[in-house]
Design an enzyme around this catalytic site. Structure first.
Site, mmCIF file in Angstrom:
data_model
loop_
_atom_site.group_PDB
_atom_site.id
_atom_site.type_symbol
_atom_site.label_atom_id
_atom_site.label_comp_id
_atom_site.label_asym_id
_atom_site.label_seq_id
_atom_site.Cartn_x
_atom_site.Cartn_y
_atom_site.Cartn_z
ATOM 1 N N ARG A 106 10.569 -19.203 6.704
ATOM 2 C CA ARG A 106 9.322 -19.554 6.039
ATOM 3 C C ARG A 106 9.682 -20.439 4.853
ATOM 4 O O ARG A 106 9.809 -20.005 3.725
ATOM 5 C CB ARG A 106 8.552 -18.312 5.581
ATOM 6 C CG ARG A 106 8.065 -17.422 6.692
ATOM 7 C CD ARG A 106 6.786 -17.810 7.433
ATOM 8 N NE ARG A 106 6.777 -18.978 8.253
ATOM 9 C CZ ARG A 106 5.863 -19.201 9.210
ATOM 10 N NH1 ARG A 106 4.916 -18.313 9.473
ATOM 11 N NH2 ARG A 106 5.879 -20.307 9.905
ATOM 12 N N LYS A 132 -2.668 -8.287 13.554
ATOM 13 C CA LYS A 132 -1.923 -7.715 12.424
ATOM 14 C C LYS A 132 -2.501 -6.355 12.038
ATOM 15 O O LYS A 132 -2.228 -5.371 12.703
ATOM 16 C CB LYS A 132 -1.910 -8.725 11.294
ATOM 17 C CG LYS A 132 -1.115 -9.949 11.741
ATOM 18 C CD LYS A 132 -1.193 -11.104 10.810
ATOM 19 C CE LYS A 132 -0.114 -12.093 11.161
ATOM 20 N NZ LYS A 132 1.085 -11.974 10.312
ATOM 21 N N PHE A 182 -1.872 -21.046 5.174
ATOM 22 C CA PHE A 182 -1.053 -20.532 6.267
ATOM 23 C C PHE A 182 -0.844 -21.714 7.224
ATOM 24 O O PHE A 182 -1.661 -22.630 7.268
ATOM 25 C CB PHE A 182 -1.742 -19.335 6.967
ATOM 26 C CG PHE A 182 -0.870 -18.768 8.040
ATOM 27 C CD1 PHE A 182 0.302 -18.123 7.716
ATOM 28 C CD2 PHE A 182 -1.187 -18.925 9.390
ATOM 29 C CE1 PHE A 182 1.151 -17.648 8.712
ATOM 30 C CE2 PHE A 182 -0.353 -18.448 10.379
ATOM 31 C CZ PHE A 182 0.829 -17.803 10.041
ATOM 32 N N THR A 183 0.253 -21.675 7.981
ATOM 33 C CA THR A 183 0.627 -22.848 8.787
ATOM 34 C C THR A 183 -0.511 -23.334 9.698
ATOM 35 O O THR A 183 -0.882 -24.508 9.675
ATOM 36 C CB THR A 183 1.860 -22.528 9.654
ATOM 37 O OG1 THR A 183 1.618 -21.305 10.340
ATOM 38 C CG2 THR A 183 3.125 -22.416 8.814
ATOM 39 N N ASP A 198 -9.699 -14.672 4.777
ATOM 40 C CA ASP A 198 -8.840 -14.504 5.950
ATOM 41 C C ASP A 198 -8.363 -13.061 5.892
ATOM 42 O O ASP A 198 -7.522 -12.692 5.060
ATOM 43 C CB ASP A 198 -7.664 -15.492 5.891
ATOM 44 C CG ASP A 198 -6.693 -15.312 7.064
ATOM 45 O OD1 ASP A 198 -6.634 -14.201 7.634
ATOM 46 O OD2 ASP A 198 -5.978 -16.269 7.396
ATOM 47 N N TYR A 235 -18.759 -10.587 32.442
ATOM 48 C CA TYR A 235 -18.547 -11.893 31.800
ATOM 49 C C TYR A 235 -19.484 -12.031 30.599
ATOM 50 O O TYR A 235 -19.099 -12.514 29.544
ATOM 51 C CB TYR A 235 -18.822 -13.015 32.809
ATOM 52 C CG TYR A 235 -18.543 -14.404 32.277
ATOM 53 C CD1 TYR A 235 -17.348 -15.060 32.560
ATOM 54 C CD2 TYR A 235 -19.484 -15.066 31.489
ATOM 55 C CE1 TYR A 235 -17.094 -16.329 32.060
ATOM 56 C CE2 TYR A 235 -19.233 -16.335 30.979
ATOM 57 C CZ TYR A 235 -18.040 -16.966 31.273
ATOM 58 O OH TYR A 235 -17.782 -18.221 30.776
ATOM 59 N N PHE A 267 8.115 -25.887 13.430
ATOM 60 C CA PHE A 267 8.945 -24.674 13.363
ATOM 61 C C PHE A 267 8.924 -23.894 14.668
ATOM 62 O O PHE A 267 9.851 -23.152 14.968
ATOM 63 C CB PHE A 267 8.503 -23.775 12.195
ATOM 64 C CG PHE A 267 7.115 -23.213 12.323
ATOM 65 C CD1 PHE A 267 6.014 -23.930 11.864
ATOM 66 C CD2 PHE A 267 6.895 -21.967 12.887
ATOM 67 C CE1 PHE A 267 4.732 -23.408 11.972
ATOM 68 C CE2 PHE A 267 5.621 -21.438 13.001
ATOM 69 C CZ PHE A 267 4.532 -22.174 12.545
#
Ligand SMILES: Cc1ncc(COP(=O)(O)O)c(C=O)c1O
Length: 481
Positions: free
Chosen positions: A388, A265, A131-132, A222, A79, A454
């Site tokens: 998009r 990604k 970005f969303t 980012d 942990y 969305f």
């Protein structure tokens, strides 16, 4: 990588062997129509078993490497103080040159922590594009997202190599107006997801830093698609043709004050992190990690995924990995251009983006052309893409729709998952759809969540256009296709 054939044609070539596969199935067109209707014309709400090729996203859908899978076996499930964390920390130091790292469960968790720590009500947060999830978190903290892109960024057809650059004049004007103390930080997204996966240049990043550093404003990158941005810098920025991806990533990080990312990604694993060399920034965020994510050494990730992330961030700097989806996208975009289908150019970093405004100009923005095109594409091909456009924009405070800058059908290319025949199939079905575009109509919401609509919203096809489209397709290809 791409390779030139003896006749001069360039094709993407896989620099890996496929050793584990997942079976897929092409459901007949009537079944696809039914599935789309049940999903409320929202591709997010389809079940995986109805889908032939899943191009919804490259997030968490990449093929992992043998070395990543092997590393998962040595995970330490403690942990607190897990050895897996220290292996990640060493990899971050080696690749990014950063001392401090906070793991978190995915990119939006990092955004939540940044919003919680640095975004005050009334602040502005300048960025090259939103970005969303980024915008939702910064808005909820009371900040105002300012998108300070250059005019080229929103031109769907363009030869500009760096459509992800920040407009320095607009940045300066925004800071002058708000005052430096009201700027939470400046954010640069490595390949702007929502407008075609377009990179920024190293020169632009340096210029942004030079402008904000003397004002005491820090620079956040980012880095969710950092290896693809680095790959484009190598291909497109003068002087970097021979620089390794690893050195370019390192240079980006040396300019930025802090990097956060979705590791789903470029790094091909399910997790996220925030890393920096700035002790002050690290210490400001760190106390919140155990509250929202998990203890400092796991932050909501499984130790197996932490191990795979340590391998993933090293592997993403290999040129063959960094270019795996970028070169496939270039090929896919090239096929569509040959067939006259309107797409965003130059080809970007995470997907092929079809321009719905030019594809179906008869569908007004108020009827969500990108959403309609995503649904139509699924009906005629079994390929799931993502809207998009305006569906991805939440309503303003008065309940009005906010029209998106662009209306794009995003066909994501997860790394090392699809092959050339898949792209040829996708391009062929899109060509057929383009030739029958008058059959596509608009959409209207009948169920709409208040935030990030969305994901869960449901829509009707206005005039029930799905049926005549499926009938026309069936007439051409037969009932089993
Ligand atoms: C540029 C960018 N930032 C942040 C995120 C959010 O990451 P996650 O989906 O891991 O929460 C994404 C996800 O697609 C992204 O593309």
């Amino acid at each position: 990588m791409s390779i030139r054939l003896s006749d001069g044609t360039e094709i993407p070539i896989e620099m890996h062997k496929i050793r584990i596969v997942q079976k897929t199935r092409l459901a007949p067109v009537r079944e696809r129509l039914r599935a789309m209707e049940e999903a409320g014309y929202n591709t997010f709400l389809l079940r995986s078993r109805s889908i032939f090729l899943d191009m919804l996203t490259d997030s968490g859908t990449n093929a992992m490497s043998d070395n990543q899978l092997a590393a998962m076996m040595q995970s330490d499930d403690a942990y607190a103080g897990s050895e897996s964390f220290y292996r990640l920390e060493a990899a971050v130091k080696e690749i990014f040159g950063y001392e401090y790292v906070l793991p978190c469960h995915q990119g939006r968790a990092a955004e939540h922590l940044l919003a919680k720590t640095f975004v005050k009500p009334g602040d502005i947060v300048p960025m090259n594009y939103h970005f969303t999830t980024t915008k939702a978190h910064f808005d909820m903290a009371g900040g105002k997202v300012l998108e300070l892109y250059t005019p080229e960024a929103l031109k769907a057809e363009s030869a500009c190599p760096f459509k992800g650059n920040m407009d320095l004049g607009r940045l300066k004007a925004a800071i002058d107006k708000a005052g430096p103390k009201s700027v939470s930080f400046v954010r640069m997204e490595a390949t702007t997801n929502l407008i075609g996966g377009q990179p920024f240049s190293l020169q632009n990043l340096r210029d942004v830093k030079a402008l904000i550093e003397p004002l005491g404003i820090f620079l956040v990158v980012d880095g969710s698609l950092i290896s693809e941005n680095a790959y484009f810098i190598r291909q497109r920025e003068a002087g970097y043709e021979k620089t390794s991806i690893r050195d370019i990533v390192r240079e980006i990080m040396s300019i930025a004050d802090l990097c956060y990312l979705s590791a789903r990604k470029s790094a091909s694993v399910r997790g996220g992190m925030i890393a920096t060399n700035r002790k002050d920034l690290h210490e400001a965020i760190r106390p919140w990690l155990p509250l929202y994510e998990g203890f400092y050494t796991y932050g909501g990730m499984s130790s197996k995924e932490i191990e795979a992330m340590a391998v993933g961030i090293r592997e993403m700097t290999e040129v063959e990995v960094a270019g795996a989806s970028a070169d496939a996208i270039k090929y896919f975009v090239g096929l569509l251009l040959e067939k006259g289908v309107p797409v965003v150019t130059p080809a970007g970093g995470l997907a092929c983006h079809v321009d719905a405004m030019r594809f179906i100009p008869h569908v007004p923005q108020s009827e969500y052309p990108a959403g309609a095109l995503a649904a139509a594409m699924f009906i005629v091909s079994g390929i799931r893409g993502m809207e998009r456009g305006s569906v991805s924009m939440d309503r303003d405070k008065d309940g009005n729709d906010v029209p998106s800058d662009m209306e794009l059908l995003r066909l994501a290319v997860p790394r090392r998952v699809y092959t050339m025949s898949h792209f040829q199939y996708a391009a062929d079905r899109l060509k057929w759809l383009y030739e029958h575009r008058e059959l596509i109509g608009g959409l209207a919401f009948y169920e709409e969540p208040p935030v990030l609509r969305f994901f869960g919203g449901k829509m009707n096809a206005k005039g029930n256009w799905g049926l005549p489209l499926a009938e026309a397709f069936e007439k051409h290809f037969g009932p089993d296709c």
